[in-house]
Design a protein around this motif. Structure first.
Motif, PDB file in Angstrom:
ATOM      1  N   THR A  41      99.954  -6.511-105.978  1.00  0.00           N
ATOM      2  CA  THR A  41     100.536  -7.280-107.079  1.00  0.00           C
ATOM      3  C   THR A  41     100.383  -8.776-106.842  1.00  0.00           C
ATOM      4  OG1 THR A  41     102.161  -5.533-107.470  1.00  0.00           O
ATOM      5  CG2 THR A  41     102.639  -7.692-108.411  1.00  0.00           C
ATOM      6  N   ALA A  42     100.600  -9.209-105.611  1.00  0.00           N
ATOM      7  CA  ALA A  42     100.434 -10.621-105.275  1.00  0.00           C
ATOM      8  C   ALA A  42      99.001 -11.078-105.534  1.00  0.00           C
ATOM      9  CB  ALA A  42     100.805 -10.856-103.813  1.00  0.00           C
ATOM     10  N   GLY A  43      98.035 -10.217-105.204  1.00  0.00           N
ATOM     11  CA  GLY A  43      96.633 -10.555-105.443  1.00  0.00           C
ATOM     12  C   GLY A  43      96.323 -10.723-106.920  1.00  0.00           C
ATOM     13  N   VAL A  44      96.865  -9.838-107.749  1.00  0.00           N
ATOM     14  CA  VAL A  44      96.623  -9.928-109.193  1.00  0.00           C
ATOM     15  C   VAL A  44      97.280 -11.177-109.777  1.00  0.00           C
ATOM     16  CG1 VAL A  44      97.078  -8.842-111.422  1.00  0.00           C
ATOM     17  CG2 VAL A  44      96.308  -7.462-109.503  1.00  0.00           C
ATOM     18  N   ILE A  45      98.507 -11.462-109.366  1.00  0.00           N
ATOM     19  CA  ILE A  45      99.197 -12.655-109.867  1.00  0.00           C
ATOM     20  C   ILE A  45      98.422 -13.914-109.486  1.00  0.00           C
ATOM     21  CG2 ILE A  45     101.266 -14.088-109.573  1.00  0.00           C
ATOM     22  CD1 ILE A  45     102.877 -11.486-109.384  1.00  0.00           C
ATOM     23  N   GLY A  46      97.950 -13.962-108.247  1.00  0.00           N
ATOM     24  CA  GLY A  46      97.159 -15.110-107.815  1.00  0.00           C
ATOM     25  C   GLY A  46      95.903 -15.283-108.648  1.00  0.00           C
ATOM     26  N   LYS A  47      95.227 -14.176-108.959  1.00  0.00           N
ATOM     27  CA  LYS A  47      94.007 -14.240-109.770  1.00  0.00           C
ATOM     28  C   LYS A  47      94.300 -14.694-111.199  1.00  0.00           C
ATOM     29  CE  LYS A  47      89.976 -11.527-111.209  1.00  0.00           C
ATOM     30  NZ  LYS A  47      90.012 -12.056-112.595  1.00  0.00           N
ATOM     31  N   VAL A  79     110.160  -9.892-107.245  1.00  0.00           N
ATOM     32  CA  VAL A  79     110.110 -11.353-107.176  1.00  0.00           C
ATOM     33  C   VAL A  79     108.785 -11.771-106.564  1.00  0.00           C
ATOM     34  CG1 VAL A  79     111.088 -13.378-106.051  1.00  0.00           C
ATOM     35  CG2 VAL A  79     112.606 -11.657-107.022  1.00  0.00           C
ATOM     36  N   ALA A  80     108.135 -12.756-107.178  1.00  0.00           N
ATOM     37  CA  ALA A  80     106.916 -13.337-106.619  1.00  0.00           C
ATOM     38  C   ALA A  80     107.203 -14.801-106.278  1.00  0.00           C
ATOM     39  CB  ALA A  80     105.761 -13.241-107.610  1.00  0.00           C
ATOM     40  N   PHE A  81     107.080 -15.143-104.999  1.00  0.00           N
ATOM     41  CA  PHE A  81     107.292 -16.511-104.533  1.00  0.00           C
ATOM     42  C   PHE A  81     105.930 -17.151-104.335  1.00  0.00           C
ATOM     43  CE2 PHE A  81     108.480 -19.365-100.781  1.00  0.00           C
ATOM     44  CZ  PHE A  81     108.916 -20.394-101.608  1.00  0.00           C
ATOM     45  N   ILE A  82     105.696 -18.251-105.045  1.00  0.00           N
ATOM     46  CA  ILE A  82     104.382 -18.890-105.104  1.00  0.00           C
ATOM     47  C   ILE A  82     104.440 -20.234-104.394  1.00  0.00           C
ATOM     48  CG2 ILE A  82     102.650 -19.835-106.679  1.00  0.00           C
ATOM     49  CD1 ILE A  82     103.919 -17.857-108.803  1.00  0.00           C
ATOM     50  N   THR A  83     103.481 -20.495-103.499  1.00  0.00           N
ATOM     51  CA  THR A  83     103.454 -21.769-102.782  1.00  0.00           C
ATOM     52  C   THR A  83     102.096 -22.450-102.926  1.00  0.00           C
ATOM     53  OG1 THR A  83     102.843 -20.603-100.730  1.00  0.00           O
ATOM     54  CG2 THR A  83     105.183 -21.035-101.099  1.00  0.00           C
ATOM     55  N   ASN A  84     102.113 -23.766-102.698  1.00  0.00           N
ATOM     56  CA  ASN A  84     100.901 -24.589-102.756  1.00  0.00           C
ATOM     57  C   ASN A  84     100.158 -24.392-104.075  1.00  0.00           C
ATOM     58  OD1 ASN A  84      98.976 -26.431-101.876  1.00  0.00           O
ATOM     59  ND2 ASN A  84      97.770 -24.891-100.795  1.00  0.00           N
ATOM     60  N   LYS A 122      93.159 -23.444-110.828  1.00  0.00           N
ATOM     61  CA  LYS A 122      93.329 -23.409-109.373  1.00  0.00           C
ATOM     62  C   LYS A 122      94.406 -22.392-109.046  1.00  0.00           C
ATOM     63  CE  LYS A 122      94.665 -26.136-105.305  1.00  0.00           C
ATOM     64  NZ  LYS A 122      95.651 -25.125-104.834  1.00  0.00           N
ATOM     65  N   GLY A 123      94.115 -21.545-108.094  1.00  0.00           N
ATOM     66  CA  GLY A 123      95.085 -20.536-107.713  1.00  0.00           C
ATOM     67  C   GLY A 123      96.077 -21.068-106.704  1.00  0.00           C
ATOM     68  N   PRO A 124      97.179 -20.366-106.496  1.00  0.00           N
ATOM     69  CA  PRO A 124      98.162 -20.774-105.496  1.00  0.00           C
ATOM     70  C   PRO A 124      97.642 -20.568-104.084  1.00  0.00           C
ATOM     71  CG  PRO A 124      98.752 -18.653-106.435  1.00  0.00           C
ATOM     72  CD  PRO A 124      97.574 -19.147-107.221  1.00  0.00           C
ATOM     73  N   GLY A 125      98.223 -21.297-103.147  1.00  0.00           N
ATOM     74  CA  GLY A 125      97.856 -21.091-101.755  1.00  0.00           C
ATOM     75  C   GLY A 125      98.277 -19.728-101.272  1.00  0.00           C
ATOM     76  N   ASN A 126      99.428 -19.277-101.755  1.00  0.00           N
ATOM     77  CA  ASN A 126      99.932 -17.976-101.325  1.00  0.00           C
ATOM     78  C   ASN A 126     100.888 -17.425-102.376  1.00  0.00           C
ATOM     79  OD1 ASN A 126     100.081 -15.823 -99.520  1.00  0.00           O
ATOM     80  ND2 ASN A 126     101.852 -16.662 -98.456  1.00  0.00           N
ATOM     81  N   VAL A 127     100.891 -16.106-102.517  1.00  0.00           N
ATOM     82  CA  VAL A 127     101.850 -15.401-103.367  1.00  0.00           C
ATOM     83  C   VAL A 127     102.440 -14.270-102.538  1.00  0.00           C
ATOM     84  CG1 VAL A 127     102.239 -14.074-105.477  1.00  0.00           C
ATOM     85  CG2 VAL A 127     100.523 -15.893-105.459  1.00  0.00           C
TER      86      VAL A 127
END
Length: 232
Positions: A11-17, A40-45, A25-30
């Motif tokens: 799920t984190a990979g899909v949200i980042g994409k 919950v998805a916590f998004i950084t950078n 620009k994608g996030p540094g990390n999800v």
């Protein structure tokens, strides 16, 4: 447990994409955390070069408005994906950003009964602090609930927080203006009470986010906690 971890990672990979495809620009990390009926998805950078340039010339409000507009177009796509992935209807979807720290959060609430308790020490005391903050911003909520989703994520729900003038502004079509104003006001008030919040939680608050559902007159506050770290 392994299956949940795989699900969270996918799920984190899909949200980042999705964010990368739509924001440039994608996030540094999800990091996703699934707990009962809530993911919950916590998004950084997460900040594009254009957004950074705008923030450097004090145009944060424009960045917020642009993100709100983009997220409104992505809402159904994300809800559909999550429903297929989790096999439960997404009942509610929320997001928020902290532009200064380049972080963000997504909350998916599924149409599924929660089975975990989620209570924690000093829960009533924290509710008292949240009630005081809400009173300063608008009014004391009709009801406050909170739950430790994971050791790192505490979700607070407030029901019945809108005052009459806010409801009138919403009916006149000023929902976006009200949202932008409430974000600033309530985040400032929470920052002013952060020492006592951390004291009651016994943990350092790494980040926090706020979202509203004006239609249902409710709000969510997500605290991201640092594990095994006592507040000063």
């Amino acid at each position: 447990m392994v299956e949940i971890k795989v699900l969270e990672k996918e799920t984190a990979g899909v949200i980042g994409k999705v964010l990368r495809d739509n924001f440039g620009k994608g996030p540094g990390n999800v990091v996703c955390s699934l707990s009962d009926s809530v993911l919950v998805a916590f998004i950084t950078n997460f900040a594009s070069p254009v957004e950074l340039s705008l923030m450097n010339i004090q145009q944060n409000l424009f960045v917020e408005k642009t993100r709100d507009l983009l997220m409104s177009t992505l809402k159904e796509e994300m809800k559909t994906f999550m429903a297929l992935k989790m096999r439960y209807e997404v009942k509610e979807f929320y997001y928020d950003w902290n532009l200064e720290s380049h972080s963000g959060m997504l909350i998916f609430i599924f149409n599924k009964e929660a089975v975990q308790d989620g209570t924690y020490p000093e829960q009533d005391q924290l509710h008292g602090i949240i009630s005081e903050i809400s009173h300063k911003a608008e009014k004391v909520p009709d009801e406050i609930q909170s739950k430790k989703l994971t050791p790192k994520h505490l979700l607070v729900t407030r029901d019945g927080i809108l005052v009459s003038i806010e409801k009138e502004l919403i009916s006149l079509g000023f929902e976006e203006t009200l949202l932008l104003a409430k974000r600033r006001l309530e985040k400032r008030l929470i920052e002013e009470h952060m020492d006592v919040i951390e004291q009651k939680l016994g943990a350092k608050v790494m980040d926090f986010f706020i979202a509203w559902n004006f239609t249902e007159d409710k709000s969510y506050i997500l605290f991201v906690l640092q594990q095994n770290a006592k507040a000063k």
